[in-house]
Design a protein around this motif. Structure first.
Motif, PDB file in Angstrom:
ATOM      1  N   LEU A   1       1.351   2.792  -3.299  1.00  0.00           N
ATOM      2  CA  LEU A   1       0.061   3.751  -3.790  1.00  0.00           C
ATOM      3  C   LEU A   1      -0.137   5.009  -2.792  1.00  0.00           C
ATOM      4  O   LEU A   1      -0.383   6.327  -3.620  1.00  0.00           O
ATOM      5  CB  LEU A   1      -0.990   2.505  -3.694  1.00  0.00           C
ATOM      6  CG  LEU A   1      -1.131   1.129  -4.813  1.00  0.00           C
ATOM      7  CD1 LEU A   1      -1.887   0.403  -3.725  1.00  0.00           C
ATOM      8  CD2 LEU A   1      -0.979   1.618  -5.976  1.00  0.00           C
ATOM      9  N   ARG A   2      -0.059   4.910  -2.193  1.00  0.00           N
ATOM     10  CA  ARG A   2      -0.249   6.168  -0.813  1.00  0.00           C
ATOM     11  C   ARG A   2       0.964   7.352  -1.356  1.00  0.00           C
ATOM     12  O   ARG A   2       0.260   8.216  -1.579  1.00  0.00           O
ATOM     13  CB  ARG A   2      -0.133   5.641   0.334  1.00  0.00           C
ATOM     14  CG  ARG A   2      -0.186   6.823   1.369  1.00  0.00           C
ATOM     15  CD  ARG A   2      -0.102   6.492   2.624  1.00  0.00           C
ATOM     16  NE  ARG A   2      -1.155   5.322   2.488  1.00  0.00           N
ATOM     17  CZ  ARG A   2      -2.165   6.200   3.905  1.00  0.00           C
ATOM     18  NH1 ARG A   2      -1.899   6.940   5.392  1.00  0.00           N
ATOM     19  NH2 ARG A   2      -2.995   5.552   4.079  1.00  0.00           N
ATOM     20  N   GLU A   3       1.480   6.887  -2.055  1.00  0.00           N
ATOM     21  CA  GLU A   3       3.573   8.262  -2.047  1.00  0.00           C
ATOM     22  C   GLU A   3       2.415   8.271  -3.727  1.00  0.00           C
ATOM     23  O   GLU A   3       2.800   9.725  -4.201  1.00  0.00           O
ATOM     24  CB  GLU A   3       4.391   7.025  -2.522  1.00  0.00           C
ATOM     25  CG  GLU A   3       5.373   8.447  -2.530  1.00  0.00           C
ATOM     26  CD  GLU A   3       6.695   7.343  -2.371  1.00  0.00           C
ATOM     27  OE1 GLU A   3       7.704   8.089  -2.969  1.00  0.00           O
ATOM     28  OE2 GLU A   3       6.694   6.389  -1.451  1.00  0.00           O
ATOM     29  N   GLN A   4       2.135   7.663  -4.813  1.00  0.00           N
ATOM     30  CA  GLN A   4       1.659   7.814  -5.966  1.00  0.00           C
ATOM     31  C   GLN A   4       0.483   8.627  -6.211  1.00  0.00           C
ATOM     32  O   GLN A   4       0.313   9.873  -6.328  1.00  0.00           O
ATOM     33  CB  GLN A   4       1.227   6.675  -6.493  1.00  0.00           C
ATOM     34  CG  GLN A   4       1.199   6.809  -8.284  1.00  0.00           C
ATOM     35  CD  GLN A   4       1.292   5.963  -8.540  1.00  0.00           C
ATOM     36  OE1 GLN A   4       0.120   4.629  -8.824  1.00  0.00           O
ATOM     37  NE2 GLN A   4       1.896   5.374  -9.751  1.00  0.00           N
ATOM     38  N   GLN A   5      -0.450   8.498  -4.842  1.00  0.00           N
ATOM     39  CA  GLN A   5      -1.633   9.130  -5.007  1.00  0.00           C
ATOM     40  C   GLN A   5      -1.060  11.034  -4.180  1.00  0.00           C
ATOM     41  O   GLN A   5      -2.447  12.100  -3.883  1.00  0.00           O
ATOM     42  CB  GLN A   5      -3.025   8.622  -3.772  1.00  0.00           C
ATOM     43  CG  GLN A   5      -2.996   7.431  -4.928  1.00  0.00           C
ATOM     44  CD  GLN A   5      -3.649   6.728  -3.777  1.00  0.00           C
ATOM     45  OE1 GLN A   5      -4.226   7.168  -2.676  1.00  0.00           O
ATOM     46  NE2 GLN A   5      -4.865   5.811  -4.710  1.00  0.00           N
ATOM     47  N   LEU A   6      -1.064  11.129  -2.731  1.00  0.00           N
ATOM     48  CA  LEU A   6      -0.704  11.797  -2.079  1.00  0.00           C
ATOM     49  C   LEU A   6       0.831  12.577  -2.291  1.00  0.00           C
ATOM     50  O   LEU A   6       0.701  14.258  -2.368  1.00  0.00           O
ATOM     51  CB  LEU A   6      -0.779  11.318  -0.604  1.00  0.00           C
ATOM     52  CG  LEU A   6      -2.133  10.982  -0.652  1.00  0.00           C
ATOM     53  CD1 LEU A   6      -1.993  10.332   1.289  1.00  0.00           C
ATOM     54  CD2 LEU A   6      -3.139  11.540  -0.293  1.00  0.00           C
TER      55      LEU A   6
ATOM     56  N   ARG B   1       0.723  -1.206  -0.239  1.00  0.00           N
ATOM     57  CA  ARG B   1      -0.035   0.254   0.205  1.00  0.00           C
ATOM     58  C   ARG B   1       0.411   1.569  -0.314  1.00  0.00           C
ATOM     59  O   ARG B   1       0.379   2.096  -0.356  1.00  0.00           O
ATOM     60  CB  ARG B   1      -1.023  -0.080   1.505  1.00  0.00           C
ATOM     61  CG  ARG B   1      -2.410   0.960   1.364  1.00  0.00           C
ATOM     62  CD  ARG B   1      -2.974   1.112   2.568  1.00  0.00           C
ATOM     63  NE  ARG B   1      -2.460   1.491   3.160  1.00  0.00           N
ATOM     64  CZ  ARG B   1      -2.452   1.399   5.417  1.00  0.00           C
ATOM     65  NH1 ARG B   1      -4.367   1.103   5.043  1.00  0.00           N
ATOM     66  NH2 ARG B   1      -2.102   2.128   5.404  1.00  0.00           N
TER      67      ARG B   1
END
Length: 84
Positions: free
Chosen positions: A14-19, A11
């Motif tokens: 993904l979090r890094e990509q989104q935020l 996860r």
């Protein structure tokens, strides 16, 4: 590796990509991953991860923020009490 740890590690990108790479929520995920590694005795894996979390917290939240202080304490624990 247990299932929970695997999900946490998967996860994080993904979090890094989104935020964004320097978002405090990314640093929290990194801190959690470092804590998991530490609990498994994987000290060398935990070191660069907690270092990055501390850097993000310091840049985004400041050196006196509770998350920064807590992550820095973990950094010191992982690095044998050495000062950064």
């Amino acid at each position: 590796m247990n299932k929970c740890m695997g999900l946490t590690i998967l996860r994080s990108p993904l979090r890094e990509q989104q935020l964004g790479a320097d978002h405090p929520s990314v640093a929290i995920s990194l801190w959690n991953i470092a804590a998991l590694y530490l609990s498994m005795g994987r000290l060398e894996d935990a070191k660069p991860i907690i270092t990055r979390a501390v850097q993000i917290f310091e840049q985004r939240l400041g050196s006196d923020h509770p998350y920064t202080v807590g992550a820095r304490q973990w950094w010191q624990k992982i690095h044998g009490g050495a000062a950064e």
